[in-house]
Design an enzyme around this catalytic site. Structure first.
Site, PDB file in Angstrom:
ATOM      1  N   HIS A 360      -3.188   2.457 -33.698  1.00  0.00           N
ATOM      2  CA  HIS A 360      -3.776   1.153 -33.997  1.00  0.00           C
ATOM      3  C   HIS A 360      -4.883   0.817 -32.998  1.00  0.00           C
ATOM      4  O   HIS A 360      -6.013   0.506 -33.375  1.00  0.00           O
ATOM      5  CB  HIS A 360      -2.680   0.083 -33.949  1.00  0.00           C
ATOM      6  CG  HIS A 360      -3.161  -1.324 -34.075  1.00  0.00           C
ATOM      7  ND1 HIS A 360      -2.942  -2.077 -35.200  1.00  0.00           N
ATOM      8  CD2 HIS A 360      -3.844  -2.119 -33.215  1.00  0.00           C
ATOM      9  CE1 HIS A 360      -3.484  -3.281 -35.044  1.00  0.00           C
ATOM     10  NE2 HIS A 360      -4.025  -3.329 -33.825  1.00  0.00           N
ATOM     11  N   GLU A 361      -4.544   0.862 -31.705  1.00  0.00           N
ATOM     12  CA  GLU A 361      -5.505   0.424 -30.701  1.00  0.00           C
ATOM     13  C   GLU A 361      -6.717   1.351 -30.608  1.00  0.00           C
ATOM     14  O   GLU A 361      -7.852   0.897 -30.470  1.00  0.00           O
ATOM     15  CB  GLU A 361      -4.813   0.303 -29.340  1.00  0.00           C
ATOM     16  CG  GLU A 361      -3.715  -0.748 -29.289  1.00  0.00           C
ATOM     17  CD  GLU A 361      -4.218  -2.158 -29.566  1.00  0.00           C
ATOM     18  OE1 GLU A 361      -5.444  -2.383 -29.568  1.00  0.00           O
ATOM     19  OE2 GLU A 361      -3.378  -3.039 -29.811  1.00  0.00           O
ATOM     20  N   HIS A 364      -9.392   0.702 -33.039  1.00  0.00           N
ATOM     21  CA  HIS A 364     -10.364  -0.334 -32.701  1.00  0.00           C
ATOM     22  C   HIS A 364     -11.618   0.293 -32.089  1.00  0.00           C
ATOM     23  O   HIS A 364     -12.736  -0.198 -32.292  1.00  0.00           O
ATOM     24  CB  HIS A 364      -9.766  -1.347 -31.733  1.00  0.00           C
ATOM     25  CG  HIS A 364      -8.939  -2.402 -32.404  1.00  0.00           C
ATOM     26  ND1 HIS A 364      -9.438  -3.259 -33.357  1.00  0.00           N
ATOM     27  CD2 HIS A 364      -7.629  -2.733 -32.270  1.00  0.00           C
ATOM     28  CE1 HIS A 364      -8.488  -4.068 -33.776  1.00  0.00           C
ATOM     29  NE2 HIS A 364      -7.370  -3.764 -33.132  1.00  0.00           N
ATOM     30  N   GLU A 384      -8.451  -5.848 -38.004  1.00  0.00           N
ATOM     31  CA  GLU A 384      -7.040  -5.634 -37.669  1.00  0.00           C
ATOM     32  C   GLU A 384      -6.357  -4.718 -38.680  1.00  0.00           C
ATOM     33  O   GLU A 384      -5.588  -3.824 -38.310  1.00  0.00           O
ATOM     34  CB  GLU A 384      -6.314  -6.972 -37.628  1.00  0.00           C
ATOM     35  CG  GLU A 384      -6.346  -7.637 -36.273  1.00  0.00           C
ATOM     36  CD  GLU A 384      -5.627  -6.814 -35.228  1.00  0.00           C
ATOM     37  OE1 GLU A 384      -4.455  -6.484 -35.421  1.00  0.00           O
ATOM     38  OE2 GLU A 384      -6.253  -6.488 -34.216  1.00  0.00           O
ATOM     39  N   HIS A 449      -4.630 -11.433 -37.125  1.00  0.00           N
ATOM     40  CA  HIS A 449      -3.436 -10.607 -37.271  1.00  0.00           C
ATOM     41  C   HIS A 449      -2.661 -10.954 -38.533  1.00  0.00           C
ATOM     42  O   HIS A 449      -1.832 -10.172 -39.001  1.00  0.00           O
ATOM     43  CB  HIS A 449      -2.526 -10.762 -36.058  1.00  0.00           C
ATOM     44  CG  HIS A 449      -3.166 -10.371 -34.768  1.00  0.00           C
ATOM     45  ND1 HIS A 449      -3.894 -11.260 -34.006  1.00  0.00           N
ATOM     46  CD2 HIS A 449      -3.210  -9.195 -34.112  1.00  0.00           C
ATOM     47  CE1 HIS A 449      -4.350 -10.643 -32.930  1.00  0.00           C
ATOM     48  NE2 HIS A 449      -3.950  -9.389 -32.971  1.00  0.00           N
TER      49      HIS A 449
END
Length: 547
Positions: A360-361, A364, A384, A449
């Site tokens: 996920h991170e 980004h 997100e 989110h």
């Protein structure tokens, strides 16, 4: 626009995937193309530069505007896509980005623009001084944290042109950073009208996920390491030099947007190349998870989508674990090109180093280097969701028996005090109590989110279809918003379509309607107009009220 960080924290933020997007493109776009015939990056940039001159009017370019290349993609058949940022009278333009699409012979085909409004300002001299803009932004950060005592508060205003929010206007973009009562970082970006002082927008800007190691969440995993003298380092030369270091429970100190000191990232070392014990008492255990998550994310993007590293340049990022004190968060930071993980408070969250959090991170970072979806409104929800979708696909790709693929976000890190079994749920996002299942005209007002739920729901439906089913021992029951019954096309095709839409068609201002168009264009490229995949994309968006 460049964001420094995203915070995802407590809201975070079967056997491998058979076919990657690069393979799919090669098979569908040009079965007879040869790599030697493909234009190079420099050729694509030169072709696009010619297109800018010939099509300046349709691209909204005037003598007052400048451009710079952000990213280049060349398809296997030679089709070229060059992404640009824009300036106006030497000021960066928020929402000025665009993508030029070129035929294999370099001729112009079309373009996607974040905004189509022409820019013409009477002056670029602000009436609101920079210190005033800084004060307004600091007040906004304090208000967002409900008056909590913040320390080391600094603000850095940057003058720019805002073309994202209605008629283009001169604006101050101010990045404010501080530390909370525990010494952990907090930050907010505030957009202020430079002529009137009115707030235009604001959003969180700390973006809130060959030896062997015993990890906290993924069992015993293989690790590529580096032997230095008689000591092994947790550093992987086969993946761009990625490594994992110990932050020693310290945090960064940043002033005016510049980090004058950072928490350390002292690379982990080991004498026998067997890392961790699988328990939190051994500081190396969390490092094993972080390095493993980096490896799997790197491999997923390279083997499935042909992307060589987060920025596409073959360079590795690095990880810091044990950041801050009981820090319930993990974040990607563009300024250090690194991943940072907290240990969690032990009551709601454990160490935030799970596989899907890493995917996920780090996604980004991919988004920042490609579409750069603005982190507010519907674009922020898509930002997100992109990380949730790709992080989930990384987890499926890894095919790890201790952390099997699922459509739950962060299920490994939650503890009994959190009150539910995962951070978010893709089959029915509203199960978290806050996320949206369906699009409505007000969804962009939600925290990013929660507005991400619409795209997460779309992604689940596109991959698996609607209705009740059990996958890898997890029960799902995904409804549709329009009462339809939709069939899935599988995770492989979901990933191929979303990645191409992100890297080729989406821009900083893409909203849900734009995401529908972008993914339909991607499905058309990959499988053909009117194909079952194309129709499935349309049906899945309609099933969440988009379109």
């Amino acid at each position: 626009m460049r964001r420094t960080r995203h915070v995802h924290g407590s809201r975070l933020a079967t056997a491998g995937i058979a076919a990657g997007a690069a393979t799919l493109l090669a098979a569908t776009l040009s079965p007879t193309a040869h790599a030697v015939d493909r234009p190079t990056r420099s050729t694509a940039i030169a072709n696009a530069a010619s297109a800018l001159v010939a099509h300046a009017a349709s691209l909204g370019l005037t003598a007052s505007e400048g451009t710079s290349v952000r990213d280049v993609i060349v398809d296997p058949d030679g089709t070229q896509h060059v992404r640009y940022d824009r300036t106006y009278r030497q000021l960066p333009v928020l929402g000025g980005d665009f993508v030029v699409h070129l035929a294999p012979n370099g001729s112009y085909r079309s373009a996607d623009r974040a905004t189509r409004t022409s820019i013409s300002l009477a002056t670029v001299t602000p009436k609101v001084a920079a210190p005033k803009a800084a004060d307004l932004a600091v007040n906004a950060l304090r208000a967002a944290h409900l008056g909590e005592a913040l320390k080391n508060v600094t603000a850095k205003p940057q003058l720019m042109v805002d073309a994202l929010h209605g008629a283009p206007k001169l604006a101050w973009r101010t990045d404010v950073v501080a530390k909370d009562s525990l010494g952990n970082p907090v930050a907010r970006t505030v957009l202020t009208d430079a002529r009137t002082g009115a707030r235009i927008d604001a959003w969180d800007s700390v973006e809130t996920a060959t030896g062997d190691g015993q990890s906290l969440y993924s069992g015993t995993v293989p690790l590529e390491t580096t032997l230095s003298g008689s000591t092994y380092q947790l550093k992987d030369a086969t993946r761009g030099g990625t490594y994992t270091g110990d932050a020693a429970n310290k945090t960064d100190l940043c002033i005016l947007g510049i980090c004058i000191s950072r928490a350390p990232s002292t690379v982990f070392t080991d004498a026998d190349n067997h890392w961790g014990t699988g328990a939190t008492s051994d500081r190396s255990s969390a490092a094993v998870d972080a390095q493993y998550g980096t490896n799997e994310t790197w491999d997923y993007y390279k083997n499935i989508h042909g992307r060589n590293g987060i920025a596409g340049d073959g360079k590795g990022s690095y990880n810091r674990v044990h950041y801050g004190n009981s820090y319930n968060n993990a974040f990607w930071d563009d300024s250090c090109f690194c991943m940072t993980y907290g240990d969690g408070d032990g009551t709601q969250l454990g160490p935030l180093v799970a596989l899907d959090v890493a995917g996920h991170e780090m996604t980004h970072g991919v988004t920042s280097k490609t579409a750069a979806l603005t982190y507010s409104g519907e674009s922020g929800g898509l930002n997100e969701a992109t990380s949730d979708i790709m992080g989930t696909l990384v987890e499926w790709y890894a095919n790890n028996a201790s952390d099997q693929g699922d459509y739950l976000i962060g299920e490994k890190i939650v503890r009994s005090g959190f009150g539910r079994s995962a951070l978010r749920y893709m089959d029915k996002p509203s199960k978290d109590g806050n996320s949206a299942d369906c699009w409505s005209s007000t969804v962009g007002n939600l925290d990013v989110h929660y507005s991400s739920g619409v795209a997460n729901h779309f992604a689940y439906l596109l991959a698996e279809g609607s209705g009740a089913k059990t996958i890898n021992g997890v029960d799902y029951n995904s409804p549709t918003c329009n009462g339809s019954s939709v069939g899935g096309i599988g995770r492989d095709k979901l990933g191929a379509i979303w990645y191409r839409a992100l890297t080729v068609y989406m821009t900083s201002s893409t909203n849900y309607a734009g995401a529908r168009t972008a993914t339909l264009n991607a499905a058309k490229d990959l499988y053909g107009m009117g194909s079952s995949e194309y129709n499935a994309v349309a049906a899945a968006w309609s099933a969440v009220n988009v379109g």
